[in-house]
Write an enzyme that holds these catalytic residues in place. Structure first.
Site, PDB file in Angstrom:
ATOM      1  N   HIS A   1      33.978  39.493  49.285  1.00  0.00           N
ATOM      2  CA  HIS A   1      35.520  40.112  49.896  1.00  0.00           C
ATOM      3  C   HIS A   1      35.722  41.512  49.566  1.00  0.00           C
ATOM      4  O   HIS A   1      35.667  42.107  48.385  1.00  0.00           O
ATOM      5  CB  HIS A   1      36.133  39.399  49.126  1.00  0.00           C
TER       6      HIS A   1
ATOM      7  N   GLU B   1      34.382  41.854  45.863  1.00  0.00           N
ATOM      8  CA  GLU B   1      33.553  41.062  45.395  1.00  0.00           C
ATOM      9  C   GLU B   1      32.518  39.703  45.208  1.00  0.00           C
ATOM     10  O   GLU B   1      32.909  39.725  46.884  1.00  0.00           O
ATOM     11  CB  GLU B   1      35.182  39.727  44.729  1.00  0.00           C
TER      12      GLU B   1
ATOM     13  N   ASN C   1      42.566  38.333  43.295  1.00  0.00           N
ATOM     14  CA  ASN C   1      44.014  38.129  43.839  1.00  0.00           C
ATOM     15  C   ASN C   1      44.355  36.673  42.413  1.00  0.00           C
ATOM     16  O   ASN C   1      45.418  36.495  42.431  1.00  0.00           O
ATOM     17  CB  ASN C   1      43.857  37.315  45.088  1.00  0.00           C
TER      18      ASN C   1
ATOM     19  N   SER D   1      40.724  36.263  50.764  1.00  0.00           N
ATOM     20  CA  SER D   1      40.654  36.063  49.759  1.00  0.00           C
ATOM     21  C   SER D   1      41.439  35.518  48.966  1.00  0.00           C
ATOM     22  O   SER D   1      41.511  35.167  48.244  1.00  0.00           O
ATOM     23  CB  SER D   1      42.049  37.115  50.441  1.00  0.00           C
TER      24      SER D   1
END
Length: 271
Positions: free
Chosen positions: A127, A139, A177, A106
């Site tokens: 991800h 992702e 993130n 991540s």
């Protein structure tokens, strides 16, 4: 679980048979929850679905020995670049030429992992989001060396396991993130300055922005050590970026081993 449930043959690799037994049991329990919704009025079909899914799943403690018959390797081990690179280097020697490598990191750079192998063009990021059976997003990360064919294969795989892929370059935190971690850190800074209480900040973001959790609840859920690890890593990459500045309060809580929900106390106390 989602790969096996969508008809893929999966080998789950971990460090001991004990962990693998626990993981398989966890997958079985999770599948039982899935069929309660999916096959509410057809218990036989539900039982058949579980049986079929578990048939697609085998386990091993030796990644090198199973990788030779694999089309895709998804790594989801500890968030430590050296440990990940060591694994990828080993698997690179044993995997067939066509095998694609992907990391579920991540926060770490995919390019740095790809460079540990000889298959930079067959390397990308996948991800997934927790809990994976429930969350629709993946992702798909493309490094400057990832080939178009590899990228398309990763997008196709994401769709094949029932997810909605989004694409992003190999930038810190990718999309989610990169926006989420600075937001949580800003909340901590707001509280550190004494501008508002953590309770009021959480209520404000839930009722004002429609978020399911406030930033402090989310930090406790993610783990304060994990959040600190991510922000420290980004800070070392871009020391002058104010969004990546470390937080004295977060550092203090981690030092005191108050890591959130998993330890019973973080920003809040949990019984």
């Amino acid at each position: 679980q989602v790969a096996a449930a969508s008809g893929h043959t999966v080998v789950l690799v971990d460090q001991s048979d004990e962990i693998l037994k626990k993981s398989t049991k966890g997958i079985e329990e999770s599948l039982k929850r899935v069929i309660k919704k999916k096959f509410a009025d057809k218990p036989e079909a539900g039982a058949e679905f579980i049986k079929k899914t578990l048939k697609n799943l085998t386990t091993s403690t030796d990644a090198a020995s199973v990788v030779h018959s694999t089309d895709l390797v998804i790594e989801a081990i500890v968030e430590n670049l050296d440990v990940k690179n060591e694994l990828f280097k080993t698997l690179d020697k044993f995997a067939p030429e066509h095998t694609i490598f992907a990391s579920n990191t991540s926060s770490l750079q995919i390019t740095k992992m790809a460079n540990a192998t000889t298959r930079q063009d067959r390397f990308g990021g996948l991800h997934f989001f927790n809990p994976v059976p429930m969350m629709k997003l993946v992702e798909v990360i493309k490094t400057p060396m990832t080939s178009q064919k590899t990228f398309e294969s990763l997008v196709d795989f994401s769709k094949a396991v029932g997810k909605s892929p989004v694409s992003c370059k190999d930038t810190p935190g990718f999309i989610v993130n990169r926006l989420l971690v600075p937001y949580m850190m800003e909340a901590v800074r707001l509280f550190e300055r004494g501008d508002a209480s953590k309770e009021d900040i959480d209520v404000a973001m839930k009722l004002g922005a429609g978020y399911p959790m406030g930033p402090f609840e989310l930090l406790d859920y993610v783990g304060l050590d994990t959040s600190k690890y991510i922000i420290d890593g980004w800070h070392s990459l871009e020391p002058n970026n104010p969004l990546f500045a470390p937080s004295p309060l977060l550092n203090k809580l981690v030092e005191e081993k108050k890591l959130g929900k998993k330890t019973g106390e973080g920003f809040y106390k949990y019984k």
